[in-house]
Design a protein around this motif. Sequence first.
Motif, PDB file in Angstrom:
ATOM      1  N   VAL A  43       2.374  -6.723   6.163  1.00  0.00           N
ATOM      2  CA  VAL A  43       2.833  -5.994   4.902  1.00  0.00           C
ATOM      3  C   VAL A  43       1.820  -5.344   4.046  1.00  0.00           C
ATOM      4  O   VAL A  43       1.939  -4.273   3.840  1.00  0.00           O
ATOM      5  N   LEU A  44       0.636  -6.100   4.070  1.00  0.00           N
ATOM      6  CA  LEU A  44      -0.380  -5.384   3.238  1.00  0.00           C
ATOM      7  C   LEU A  44      -1.017  -4.575   3.785  1.00  0.00           C
ATOM      8  O   LEU A  44      -1.808  -3.471   3.298  1.00  0.00           O
ATOM      9  N   SER A  45      -1.142  -4.256   5.210  1.00  0.00           N
ATOM     10  CA  SER A  45      -1.768  -3.327   6.134  1.00  0.00           C
ATOM     11  C   SER A  45      -1.195  -2.088   5.547  1.00  0.00           C
ATOM     12  O   SER A  45      -1.546  -0.987   6.150  1.00  0.00           O
ATOM     13  N   PHE A  46       0.122  -2.126   5.200  1.00  0.00           N
ATOM     14  CA  PHE A  46       0.883  -0.764   4.782  1.00  0.00           C
ATOM     15  C   PHE A  46       0.451  -0.230   3.545  1.00  0.00           C
ATOM     16  O   PHE A  46       1.008   0.911   3.369  1.00  0.00           O
ATOM     17  N   VAL A  47       0.030  -1.190   2.742  1.00  0.00           N
ATOM     18  CA  VAL A  47      -0.369  -0.512   1.464  1.00  0.00           C
ATOM     19  C   VAL A  47      -1.254   0.879   1.430  1.00  0.00           C
ATOM     20  O   VAL A  47      -0.802   1.736   0.772  1.00  0.00           O
ATOM     21  N   PRO A  48      -2.381   0.741   2.072  1.00  0.00           N
ATOM     22  CA  PRO A  48      -3.200   2.113   2.048  1.00  0.00           C
ATOM     23  C   PRO A  48      -2.210   3.236   2.351  1.00  0.00           C
ATOM     24  O   PRO A  48      -2.301   4.419   1.965  1.00  0.00           O
ATOM     25  N   LEU A  49      -1.470   3.127   3.578  1.00  0.00           N
ATOM     26  CA  LEU A  49      -0.580   4.057   3.907  1.00  0.00           C
ATOM     27  C   LEU A  49       0.206   4.666   2.880  1.00  0.00           C
ATOM     28  O   LEU A  49       0.600   6.001   2.697  1.00  0.00           O
ATOM     29  N   ALA A 108      -5.983   5.137   7.942  1.00  0.00           N
ATOM     30  CA  ALA A 108      -6.333   4.349   9.121  1.00  0.00           C
ATOM     31  C   ALA A 108      -7.554   3.395   8.952  1.00  0.00           C
ATOM     32  O   ALA A 108      -7.506   2.110   9.423  1.00  0.00           O
ATOM     33  N   PRO A 109      -8.649   3.723   8.523  1.00  0.00           N
ATOM     34  CA  PRO A 109      -9.888   2.792   8.341  1.00  0.00           C
ATOM     35  C   PRO A 109      -9.561   1.492   7.503  1.00  0.00           C
ATOM     36  O   PRO A 109      -9.962   0.430   7.660  1.00  0.00           O
ATOM     37  N   PHE A 110      -8.466   1.865   6.580  1.00  0.00           N
ATOM     38  CA  PHE A 110      -8.223   0.598   5.624  1.00  0.00           C
ATOM     39  C   PHE A 110      -7.171  -0.386   6.183  1.00  0.00           C
ATOM     40  O   PHE A 110      -7.422  -1.464   5.962  1.00  0.00           O
ATOM     41  N   LEU A 129       0.042   4.037  -0.136  1.00  0.00           N
ATOM     42  CA  LEU A 129      -0.296   4.755  -1.500  1.00  0.00           C
ATOM     43  C   LEU A 129      -0.546   6.149  -1.138  1.00  0.00           C
ATOM     44  O   LEU A 129      -0.299   6.889  -2.119  1.00  0.00           O
ATOM     45  N   LEU A 130      -1.132   6.477  -0.070  1.00  0.00           N
ATOM     46  CA  LEU A 130      -1.424   7.810   0.019  1.00  0.00           C
ATOM     47  C   LEU A 130      -0.261   8.746   0.171  1.00  0.00           C
ATOM     48  O   LEU A 130      -0.177   9.621  -0.301  1.00  0.00           O
ATOM     49  N   LEU A 131       0.721   8.358   1.113  1.00  0.00           N
ATOM     50  CA  LEU A 131       1.799   9.059   1.386  1.00  0.00           C
ATOM     51  C   LEU A 131       2.652   9.285  -0.049  1.00  0.00           C
ATOM     52  O   LEU A 131       3.092  10.332  -0.297  1.00  0.00           O
ATOM     53  N   TYR A 132       2.620   8.385  -0.777  1.00  0.00           N
ATOM     54  CA  TYR A 132       3.297   8.271  -2.037  1.00  0.00           C
ATOM     55  C   TYR A 132       2.722   9.214  -3.213  1.00  0.00           C
ATOM     56  O   TYR A 132       3.372  10.078  -3.659  1.00  0.00           O
ATOM     57  N   ILE A 133       1.440   9.370  -2.978  1.00  0.00           N
ATOM     58  CA  ILE A 133       0.647  10.204  -3.990  1.00  0.00           C
ATOM     59  C   ILE A 133       1.050  11.656  -3.633  1.00  0.00           C
ATOM     60  O   ILE A 133       1.239  12.608  -4.209  1.00  0.00           O
ATOM     61  N   PHE A 134       1.164  11.942  -2.012  1.00  0.00           N
ATOM     62  CA  PHE A 134       1.474  13.351  -1.485  1.00  0.00           C
ATOM     63  C   PHE A 134       2.826  13.621  -2.017  1.00  0.00           C
ATOM     64  O   PHE A 134       3.086  14.687  -2.632  1.00  0.00           O
ATOM     65  N   MET A 135       3.685  12.587  -1.753  1.00  0.00           N
ATOM     66  CA  MET A 135       5.344  12.968  -1.957  1.00  0.00           C
ATOM     67  C   MET A 135       5.425  13.224  -3.342  1.00  0.00           C
ATOM     68  O   MET A 135       6.342  14.221  -3.934  1.00  0.00           O
ATOM     69  N   SER A 136       4.794  12.350  -4.395  1.00  0.00           N
ATOM     70  CA  SER A 136       5.135  12.452  -5.832  1.00  0.00           C
ATOM     71  C   SER A 136       4.277  14.039  -5.967  1.00  0.00           C
ATOM     72  O   SER A 136       5.130  14.539  -6.935  1.00  0.00           O
ATOM     73  N   ARG A 167       5.970   1.751  -7.030  1.00  0.00           N
ATOM     74  CA  ARG A 167       6.833   1.619  -5.621  1.00  0.00           C
ATOM     75  C   ARG A 167       6.075   0.839  -4.712  1.00  0.00           C
ATOM     76  O   ARG A 167       6.936   0.034  -4.087  1.00  0.00           O
ATOM     77  N   THR A 168       4.839   1.002  -4.584  1.00  0.00           N
ATOM     78  CA  THR A 168       3.995   0.181  -3.520  1.00  0.00           C
ATOM     79  C   THR A 168       4.448  -1.387  -4.009  1.00  0.00           C
ATOM     80  O   THR A 168       4.644  -2.291  -3.179  1.00  0.00           O
TER      81      THR A 168
END
Lengths: 718, 76
Positions: free
Chosen positions: A355-361, A309-311, A363-370, A512-513
């Motif tokens: 588009v870019l504001s989704f990038v931090p979200l 959220a802060p990013f 990244l974090l989600l995908y690290i978790f999913m991976s 993926r990002t």
Amino acid sequence: MSDREIVIAFVGNPNVGKTALINAISGAELKVGNWPGVTVEKKEAIFTYKGRRFRLVDLPGIYSLSPYTLEEKISQEFLLDGRPDVVVNVLDSTNLERNLYLTTQLADLGLPAVLVLNMWDEFQAKGYSLDLRMFEGVMGVPCVPTAATKGMGVSQILDAVLDALQERRVLRVVRFDEVVEEELERIEEMLRDIECPYPLRWSSVKLLEKDHFFIEKLQEKIEYELPPWIDESRRKIERYYNEDVDTVLAVQRHGYINGLLKEVLKKPVQRRIELTSVVDNILLNRVVGLPIFLLLVYLMFKVTFDGSAPFVDWLDGFFNGFVAKWLGYLFFKLGLPGWVNSLVIGGVLQGVGLVLSFVPLMLLLYIFMSFLEESGYMARAAFLMDRIMHAVGLHGKSFIPLVIGFGCNVPAILATRALENERDRKLTALLIPFMSCGARLPIYALFAGVFFTKHRAEVVFSMYLLGMLISLIVGFILRRTVFSGEAPPFIMELPPYRIPTFKMLWRSTWLRTKAFIKKAGTVIVAAMVILWVFLNVPFGAPPEKTILGRVSSAISVLFVPAGFGRDWRPVAALIPGTAAKEIIVGALGQLYGVAGKDEENYSHPGSFVKDLKEQAEGFVGAFKEAFRLIFASLGSQALSVEEEESSVASAIKKSFTPLSAFSYMVFCLLWMPCVATLGMFYKEFGWSMVGLSVLLTTSVPWLVSTVIYTVGRLLGYS
Amino acid sequence: MKLSELQVGQEAVVVRVRGDAFLKRRLCDMGIIKGEKVKVEHVAPLGDPIEVVVKNTRLSLRRSEADQIEVEVGGE
């Protein structure tokens, strides 16, 4: 042939480390694309070694080359028509018994091959040993022990590939019993006569199996009818063994592997207690298994959304504050007309920012999913949840994407990748927009605050429940109509637990990002520009005279049954809402004329350097804020209600009744997902799914709101 | 008896696999064939699916699929 590119197909069971291996060999990042016509990822890497160009193709993980799953069809297709020069069959050394089954099928292709015995470190640690020389002799191709995550043995693979290619070393074919071989010979002879373009051994086995995928493929290439005597061949075998042909072949292949392993593989004398068993006794426990899973999902949700959220806020401020201001100043200095400024900043820049504001979200989600995926836990999650999800025709793995949808629909659609089955994946994705994401909350907050002051929390909560209920109903209906057909069997491997390396997680996450920014990004930016035209043409006109005003005035009559069609303005607010759901609140404010358009003043822009410094400080501050949010608060910020300015509140009070306000809230809940979500649909599934989603999210909200309004009226509410 | 009727921790040998071609083929490919040893390792908290170990591999099967697999306890 020395200057021709060498195509290497990497084949193997799921979870054997194929991708890690290709990364380790090529050193470069894999390129991710889609297979033509389908959405299974196609991963490739191109590089040069010893002056030769190599193209490494990572085929989807499969257990067998039967024609039943998409992954298997894709693999068969590539092995037959993709003209690979060498097949690299990656094996999990700790589970050769099952892994070699696919190898026995690959042997029928007669292609030069290399066997990679991956996870060799684990194999040795478990106390196994293998007579490598003898194994190589029996298999007929070079065998390379590796540990991809540690880089061990990886450098030998390419030399082995070159060796296999030059010496034409092919896998030894498994001979079946005489009864079967006789029939195969007959078929082979016939195939030779008709000049079958595919490997004869492969083709004859496939015809005997009556592999419909292969038969169709063959019929595309040559004029050919399946001779009726093949059925006679099948019956002969089936009578002899009192089993169907598929089973006979499978049993004999497994038998061959058992015999081979008895000769070359030494198992540890004493079976040690496996880590996986110990962990599973806790994680799959009948009492604590589900609570632990739900806790993990909660943590994932919280860290992903609070941590990003802060990013997201910082990026939003960076684009819409900093860049917009200085770009506007530049345009002002250049003396460009007002509409250029508005289009570039209000259309293009806002789209890019979105588009870019989704990038931090992501990244974090995908690290978790991976992590869930690579560690082996995802399969356990599906195991735990399958009973519930199956009741509505979904799959155990559908649960996590749907939960993520409560935070944001965009990464939720990405998370459907955990589902291997294409149909389950599409169905789950189509239901995600009904999960009330964080951006819809300001709408509920506004209306609940005005019309339901005594029951605010209950009304807002009812939106979430209604979203889930509708998704279950829609899922149930879709399962029986568009996505009908028998449910695929739920045979899923629960792989041994492994601790993923950070490098592995980062690679797949970043890959993926990047793909999201490239592919979905273009669609989102284009959509934002189109939306700008809607809202601003003719430029400078009052809202009711723009295209938006005219269109919504014309169609508002459609919404009379739903209770909010007598006024064009609520209808008009829905359209900019497709840019991002929270915009609906701001749009209502503008349409009701309460929030005056803020005119930028470019004459005193202040110091550029000072602004830049502020942005940098804000970025650093975002890290601190992210940590604070993750660790300090218990509730999730993604679900917090922000108070909206009261001027909008008093304006909408005149335009809605409590019932029509409720109906409008429901409509906003179910109404078309935002541009970014649709962009994700496009990226993951293509245009037809975008269309299907739009169709669902326009018809369903209309129906539900109309029902609610009508029933409400009948019950005497107004 | 059926694989789905085994208790957690119980081992048995596959006698016969029924079901349609797809299911049968899938099970065959995963090593669930006549004569193979299987063991029920876990049952999901809600009773379905079950986890079965075969050929050193853990598989999750729905009860409806495990119903199609006939096994024999104690028989080699």
